[in-house]
Design a protein around this motif. Structure first.
Motif, PDB file in Angstrom:
ATOM      1  N   GLU A 127      29.970   1.687  22.809  1.00  0.00           N
ATOM      2  CA  GLU A 127      30.376   2.556  23.915  1.00  0.00           C
ATOM      3  C   GLU A 127      31.311   3.694  23.508  1.00  0.00           C
ATOM      4  OE1 GLU A 127      29.197  -1.273  26.029  1.00  0.00           O
ATOM      5  OE2 GLU A 127      30.108  -0.684  24.116  1.00  0.00           O
ATOM      6  N   THR A 128      32.235   3.445  22.573  1.00  0.00           N
ATOM      7  CA  THR A 128      33.172   4.512  22.219  1.00  0.00           C
ATOM      8  C   THR A 128      32.463   5.716  21.618  1.00  0.00           C
ATOM      9  OG1 THR A 128      33.615   3.451  20.076  1.00  0.00           O
ATOM     10  CG2 THR A 128      35.134   2.962  21.892  1.00  0.00           C
ATOM     11  N   ARG A 129      31.251   5.508  21.112  1.00  0.00           N
ATOM     12  CA  ARG A 129      30.500   6.627  20.529  1.00  0.00           C
ATOM     13  C   ARG A 129      29.998   7.592  21.588  1.00  0.00           C
ATOM     14  NH1 ARG A 129      26.937   4.490  15.407  1.00  0.00           N
ATOM     15  NH2 ARG A 129      28.723   3.852  14.128  1.00  0.00           N
ATOM     16  N   ILE A 130      29.942   7.146  22.826  1.00  0.00           N
ATOM     17  CA  ILE A 130      29.575   8.066  23.911  1.00  0.00           C
ATOM     18  C   ILE A 130      30.734   8.228  24.882  1.00  0.00           C
ATOM     19  CG2 ILE A 130      27.068   7.822  23.758  1.00  0.00           C
ATOM     20  CD1 ILE A 130      27.246   5.762  26.033  1.00  0.00           C
ATOM     21  N   GLY A 131      31.949   8.093  24.342  1.00  0.00           N
ATOM     22  CA  GLY A 131      33.140   8.398  25.131  1.00  0.00           C
ATOM     23  C   GLY A 131      33.469   7.376  26.185  1.00  0.00           C
ATOM     24  N   LEU A 132      32.991   6.140  26.031  1.00  0.00           N
ATOM     25  CA  LEU A 132      33.250   5.089  27.008  1.00  0.00           C
ATOM     26  C   LEU A 132      33.972   3.927  26.329  1.00  0.00           C
ATOM     27  CD1 LEU A 132      29.725   5.086  28.711  1.00  0.00           C
ATOM     28  CD2 LEU A 132      31.845   5.974  29.716  1.00  0.00           C
ATOM     29  N   LEU A 133      34.174   2.867  27.073  1.00  0.00           N
ATOM     30  CA  LEU A 133      34.606   1.609  26.497  1.00  0.00           C
ATOM     31  C   LEU A 133      33.786   0.503  27.156  1.00  0.00           C
ATOM     32  CD1 LEU A 133      36.564   0.098  28.839  1.00  0.00           C
ATOM     33  CD2 LEU A 133      38.163   1.843  28.063  1.00  0.00           C
ATOM     34  N   PRO A 134      33.653  -0.653  26.519  1.00  0.00           N
ATOM     35  CA  PRO A 134      32.910  -1.735  27.169  1.00  0.00           C
ATOM     36  C   PRO A 134      33.557  -2.039  28.524  1.00  0.00           C
ATOM     37  CG  PRO A 134      33.314  -2.238  24.863  1.00  0.00           C
ATOM     38  CD  PRO A 134      34.139  -1.029  25.183  1.00  0.00           C
ATOM     39  N   LYS A 230      42.717  11.842  16.973  1.00  0.00           N
ATOM     40  CA  LYS A 230      43.414  12.966  17.608  1.00  0.00           C
ATOM     41  C   LYS A 230      42.570  13.614  18.708  1.00  0.00           C
ATOM     42  CE  LYS A 230      45.646  17.403  16.548  1.00  0.00           C
ATOM     43  NZ  LYS A 230      45.943  18.387  15.479  1.00  0.00           N
ATOM     44  N   GLY A 231      43.139  13.645  19.908  1.00  0.00           N
ATOM     45  CA  GLY A 231      42.478  14.288  21.035  1.00  0.00           C
ATOM     46  C   GLY A 231      41.448  13.438  21.739  1.00  0.00           C
ATOM     47  N   GLN A 232      41.110  12.269  21.191  1.00  0.00           N
ATOM     48  CA  GLN A 232      40.032  11.457  21.756  1.00  0.00           C
ATOM     49  C   GLN A 232      40.579  10.413  22.730  1.00  0.00           C
ATOM     50  OE1 GLN A 232      36.874  10.204  18.956  1.00  0.00           O
ATOM     51  NE2 GLN A 232      38.105  11.213  17.383  1.00  0.00           N
ATOM     52  N   LEU A 233      39.916  10.281  23.846  1.00  0.00           N
ATOM     53  CA  LEU A 233      40.360   9.391  24.906  1.00  0.00           C
ATOM     54  C   LEU A 233      39.800   7.977  24.749  1.00  0.00           C
ATOM     55  CD1 LEU A 233      41.961   9.383  27.591  1.00  0.00           C
ATOM     56  CD2 LEU A 233      39.820   9.979  28.753  1.00  0.00           C
ATOM     57  N   ALA A 234      38.511   7.854  24.449  1.00  0.00           N
ATOM     58  CA  ALA A 234      37.841   6.550  24.479  1.00  0.00           C
ATOM     59  C   ALA A 234      38.472   5.510  23.554  1.00  0.00           C
ATOM     60  CB  ALA A 234      36.354   6.721  24.169  1.00  0.00           C
ATOM     61  N   PRO A 235      38.715   5.807  22.267  1.00  0.00           N
ATOM     62  CA  PRO A 235      39.285   4.751  21.422  1.00  0.00           C
ATOM     63  C   PRO A 235      40.672   4.320  21.863  1.00  0.00           C
ATOM     64  CG  PRO A 235      39.161   6.840  20.231  1.00  0.00           C
ATOM     65  CD  PRO A 235      38.408   7.021  21.497  1.00  0.00           C
ATOM     66  N   VAL A 236      41.457   5.268  22.382  1.00  0.00           N
ATOM     67  CA  VAL A 236      42.816   4.932  22.833  1.00  0.00           C
ATOM     68  C   VAL A 236      42.761   3.983  24.026  1.00  0.00           C
ATOM     69  CG1 VAL A 236      44.948   5.868  23.809  1.00  0.00           C
ATOM     70  CG2 VAL A 236      43.777   7.088  21.955  1.00  0.00           C
ATOM     71  N   LEU A 237      41.892   4.281  24.993  1.00  0.00           N
ATOM     72  CA  LEU A 237      41.798   3.438  26.176  1.00  0.00           C
ATOM     73  C   LEU A 237      41.114   2.110  25.863  1.00  0.00           C
ATOM     74  CD1 LEU A 237      41.042   5.945  29.084  1.00  0.00           C
ATOM     75  CD2 LEU A 237      43.222   5.109  28.206  1.00  0.00           C
ATOM     76  N   ARG A 649      33.704  17.195  22.360  1.00  0.00           N
ATOM     77  CA  ARG A 649      33.650  18.462  23.101  1.00  0.00           C
ATOM     78  C   ARG A 649      32.203  18.817  23.466  1.00  0.00           C
ATOM     79  NH1 ARG A 649      38.761  20.265  24.772  1.00  0.00           N
ATOM     80  NH2 ARG A 649      40.245  20.222  23.045  1.00  0.00           N
ATOM     81  N   GLY A 650      31.243  18.089  22.884  1.00  0.00           N
ATOM     82  CA  GLY A 650      29.840  18.273  23.247  1.00  0.00           C
ATOM     83  C   GLY A 650      29.115  19.359  22.492  1.00  0.00           C
TER      84      GLY A 650
END
Length: 703
Positions: A127-134, A230-237, A649-650
């Motif tokens: 999931e983190t690869r598409i900006g999500l989390l399980p 740096k700057g990424q939301l998914a792994p942090v959350l 950033r897409g």
């Protein structure tokens, strides 16, 4: 019962087959059908155990990604609630895993009390690869099953694990050897559990996932990865969700996970990464090519040129088990090239990526030769010689004479006209551009350049081959630089010009890396070689002669022997691995600016961002309008996989849509006025961008 589920009884065991081909994606219709089948089994007094399995080639590859960002993602029954219901089953529930169990598919298996797998299955939480989390219990159940440290590795890497690895971790309970019937084995396990009066859910192996972790474990974990994240939301959350699993009860953790999932699911970063996911699939849809297009067999490959690029290209094929012949004109160059390949493989062995046996197998697939006659029977030959049209044309004249009928002749040119190269042969339909990116054995991008006469058969064959060697292929038409390097020119032009106008190289690069790019453009030129950029400009001085100002600084650095990292000096000074600002470059820029009549001034970070990025975007829109690129998503894939544009950033085209096309157009028009003659020369908004804004469009597409 719906056709999405194959429900049947085998004595006291209910078999629930997920039947949504090709990968049993857990969209709302399948979730609803699974819930109905499960309740039917639980209500049936004759059923004492339940097996869930996947029909076809997957247990389940996860959620239906197309639902994310829409109400369907949380439509009843949402996956988290459904899996909580499965986890509360009063009867033993067994997941029989074949093929893949990814994302929501693995979370479904985790909700079951028992897991049995075929030997060839793979399991993961990408999931983190598409900006999500399980978001359906994965961050809570997995740490309780295999421990927080191992769970974090699976969740944050996004990498799948093999069935054997899953067994060693305790993620699955039993492995079914090849040749045995998985469903029969799962049914037997179910009967044994019933006979033993086994609990529907066993106690967690790690009921307290935090036990044994150092006090500062999570803080240290984040600090060690701060630069990468740096700057990424998914792994942090995602890490916060696992932290919640270590801090309280399962119920509390699941509630926290849901809140974090909804936060990341609605983020611009997740939208960007999902855009990239779908862009990769769309890129495979090429005009004039489909599944019925004939392919040519490629059983043996040759590469012309044993330099760094040629050797890297050869490694791709050896890694895929395809024999490759490396051709050089001089024995010393060939020996040097083969030695460099072995050194690369040796490094992989030292890092534990290869075994010594695998090294020898791959080296055995690479043979060297000094004779064109030795490549006469290959199915594909890739030219990787010096970037000179006349030299490449001479190579292709020879290939035309030597190579067998039907052989594919490919050029690795990064900028030159593929049609002019094809024109010197009697078989232009067999010629194609295959632009590998350096280092070729590492970089994922392959620009596939379709010449005017390239046959659909050749194009289809090379696209299939790209997948076989693990590349992300994007088709481009013929023009200078194709998609990537053509867009690089205006992007780099503004970076160079801004240094003349008053910015420092570090300031320019800093704005770009703050945006999330892997490297600033001037640092990139130092890495690639300022001499390489100079030679490219030399090959097309006539095309850029109307304004010689922006590359004057790079030309001067070349003249001074400052060729970048290889010489220890370029836009920066290099002390070992450290890059240091060099004010000699600023002084040189001041002198050149004075000679060119450029007034130096304080440059804002906003101006650096807008001038570099808006010119990059403008060129991309032009490529789309000309038909060089098929889709805006293709352009994004090129820049993400070949130039370090942040995936979250897409890509530059998606980023433009997020900024707003009106803002991009207004910025170009503003600098056109503010920068005088230079602005009027270069800041010309392309007609398609103007039409899109006038039509109120928010997406970059042809009109």
């Amino acid at each position: 019962m719906t056709t999405l589920i194959d429900y049947r009884l085998d004595g006291e065991v209910a078999l629930i087959g997920l039947a949504r081909p090709p990968v049993n994606a857990l969209g709302q219709p399948l979730r609803e059908a699974l819930a109905e089948a499960f309740e039917l089994a639980i209500a049936d007094s004759q059923v004492h155990a339940v097996v869930i399995y996947g029909q076809g080639r997957a247990f389940s590859a996860g959620a239906d990604i197309s639902e994310f960002g829409s109400p369907a993602a949380f439509a009843a029954p949402d996956l988290a609630s459904l899996l909580s219901r499965l986890a509360a089953s009063p009867k033993p529930l067994i997941a029989a895993i074949a093929g893949t169990a990814l994302g929501g598919g693995l979370e479904t298996a985790l909700a079951c009390g028992y897991r049995i797998s075929s030997a060839q299955a793979t399991l993961g939480l990408p999931e983190t690869r598409i900006g999500l989390l399980p978001g359906a219990g994965g961050t809570q159940r997995l740490p309780r099953l295999i421990g927080a440290v191992a769970a974090l590795e699976i969740i944050l890497s996004g990498e799948p694990v093999s069935a054997a690895e899953a067994l060693a971790l305790g993620l699955i309970d039993r492995l079914v050897p090849d040749g045995e019937d998985l469903l029969a084995a799962a049914t037997e396990l179910a009967r044994n559990l019933v006979a033993e009066s086994a609990p529907a859910q066993r106690a967690w192996r790690y009921s307290d996932p935090a036990r044994g972790l150092p006090t500062a474990f999570f803080d240290d974990y984040v600090a060690a990865r701060a630069r990468r994240w740096k700057g990424q939301l998914a792994p942090v959350l995602a890490l916060e969700a696992v932290k919640a699993a270590c801090a309280g009860s399962l119920e509390e953790g699941l509630a926290s996970e849901q809140l974090l999932f909804k936060q990341v699911e609605s983020s611009a970063q997740s939208a960007a990464l999902r855009h990239q996911f779908f862009a990769q699939r769309e890129a495979l849809k090429v005009c004039g090519v489909d599944k019925n297009t004939a392919r040519r067999p490629v059983n043996r490959v040759a590469v012309i040129g044993a330099g760094t690029m040629g050797g890297g290209i050869a490694m791709n094929f050896a890694n895929a088990g395809i024999p490759v012949t490396l051709l050089e004109l001089k024995g010393e160059a060939l020996d040097r090239g083969l030695a460099h390949i072995r050194k690369q493989y040796d490094s992989s062995v030292k890092r534990g990526k290869l075994t010594p046996l695998q090294l020898e197998v791959r080296m055995s697939l690479i043979t060297g030769t000094l004779e064109y006659a030795d490549i006469a029977q290959v199915d594909l030959v890739i030219e990787a010689v010096f970037e000179s049209l006349s030299i490449k044309q001479n190579v292709f004249r020879t290939l035309d004479e030597v190579c067998k009928t039907g052989a594919i002749l490919a050029t690795n040119t990064s900028t030159l006209d593929v049609d002019l190269i094809a024109a010197v042969t009697r078989r232009p339909h067999d010629v194609i551009g295959l632009h590998f990116f350096s280092p070729a054995n590492v970089m994922k991008l392959l620009e596939v350049v379709r010449g005017r006469e390239t046959s659909p058969q050749v194009l289809a064959t090379t696209l299939d081959l790209a997948r076989q060697i693990g590349k992300t292929a994007v088709v481009s038409g013929v023009c200078f630089g194709f998609i990537g390097n053509r867009m690089l020119e205006p992007y780099a032009r503004e970076a160079h010009r801004l240094v003349l106008e008053g910015a420092t190289p570090a300031q320019v690069d800093g704005v770009l890396t703050e945006l999330g790019l892997a490297m600033g453009v001037l640092s990139m030129y130092d890495l690639a070689g300022i001499d390489v950029g100079y030679l490219v400009r030399e090959s097309r001085r006539e095309a850029i002669a109307h304004d010689a100002s922006y590359f004057k600084l790079a030309d001067e650095l070349y003249a001074q022997g400052r060729h970048g990292q290889k010489t220890g000096r370029g836009f920066y000074r290099y002390e070992g691995r450290d890059r240091v600002e060099d004010y000699e470059v600023v002084a040189c820029a001041e002198v050149l600016a004075s000679e060119l009549g450029i007034t130096r001034r304080v440059i804002s970070n906003e101006e650096i961002h807008d001038r570099c990025l808006f010119m990059l975007i403008n060129e991309g829109v032009q490529l789309l309008d000309e038909g060089i690129a098929e889709r805006s998503g293709d352009i994004d894939l090129v820049w993400i996989n070949g130039y370090g544009f942040p995936a979250w950033r897409g890509g530059p085209m998606h980023y433009a849509e997020q900024l707003g096309l009106g803002r991009v157009l207004a910025g170009i028009e503003r600098y056109r006025e503010q920068l005088g003659e230079y602005g009027r020369m270069w800041f010309r908004p392309v007609p398609l961008l103007q039409r899109l804004v006038a039509a109120g469009q928010t997406r970059i597409q042809r009109l």
